[in-house]
Enzyme design. Sequence first.
Site, short mmCIF file in Angstrom:
data_model
loop_
_atom_site.label_atom_id
_atom_site.label_comp_id
_atom_site.label_asym_id
_atom_site.label_seq_id
_atom_site.Cartn_x
_atom_site.Cartn_y
_atom_site.Cartn_z
CG HIS A 1 -9.26 -48.59 26.71
ND1 HIS A 1 -9.40 -47.79 25.60
CD2 HIS A 1 -10.39 -48.40 27.45
CE1 HIS A 1 -10.55 -47.15 25.67
NE2 HIS A 1 -11.17 -47.50 26.77
CG HIS B 1 -3.70 -52.54 33.16
ND1 HIS B 1 -4.08 -52.03 34.37
CD2 HIS B 1 -2.95 -51.58 32.57
CE1 HIS B 1 -3.58 -50.81 34.50
NE2 HIS B 1 -2.88 -50.51 33.43
CG HIS C 1 0.13 -49.86 29.41
ND1 HIS C 1 -0.88 -49.07 28.91
CD2 HIS C 1 -0.10 -49.94 30.75
CE1 HIS C 1 -1.67 -48.68 29.89
NE2 HIS C 1 -1.23 -49.20 31.02
ZN ZN Z 1 -1.75 -48.89 32.93
#
Ligand code: ZN
Length: 266
Positions: free
Chosen positions: A100, A126, A128
């Site tokens: 993801h 992380h 996006h």
């Molecule tokens: Zn996130």
Amino acid sequence: MRSSKRHLLGLTTAAVMVASVGVLALPLSSDNWASTPHWSYSGKSGPSHWSSMGPSFVVCGNGKAQSPIDLESRDAKTGKADEFHIDYEKGAVALVNNGHTVQANVSDAKDTVVFDGDTYRLAQFHFHSPSEHTTDGTRFPLEIHFVNEDGRKRVVVVGVMVKLGKQNESLASVLRALPASEKETSKDTRPPVTVDLGSVLPHDHGAYVYAGSLTTPPCTEGVHWVVLKEPIQMSSDQIASFTRLFPDNHRPLQKANGREIDNESD
Ligand SMILES: [Zn+2]
């Protein structure tokens, strides 16, 4: 000096107070659950279908304090100061592609956020693409989420927007070490990467603070969001090093439902 402004989203008088979030035990990620449905960012397993993919995901659809949301400065007004302080340092991270996003797991216990007097430790960060939150309607090429957790599994996520600009030296080691292709997964072992997390953050820690949720299934609510107002910069090549792996891994904007946004600086 700490300054604080409060911003009320929407017109409801029964505003949801940030302090009402309470104590919740949050799973940081559903990725390790063998029974987790396979969710994604498009098609039949995309965001509009998450809530019907399994009983553990229903809050993705019926939650009233979901993330991300648009953060608007124009209605900001003075309010109480909720304390937060970010103290990140240099250390080693382990990068994994969890299908993801690319996640950098942090094992040092020295990177902390103090929020409302409680100390939270950085577990991972992380990326996006593009940004999940918007500020005054502006969406950025990337948003980085620094996920911090306390002893009771409560979560503070520090969001940092990335705009196109100069080469980012602080994150260069991480971006250079991103998996070469999306097929390279967490099963591959990669050497740890050293990164000075303190220098990754913008100088100004002014932030929008609000009560929201995980932006990925199971969309658990009770997450304290601290979205820094000042974006950091990356070059187009650096941004592309992530977007070639994940061209779009953002959840669409959710309803604010009258939630209050605190406008804070640490
Ligand atoms: Zn996130």
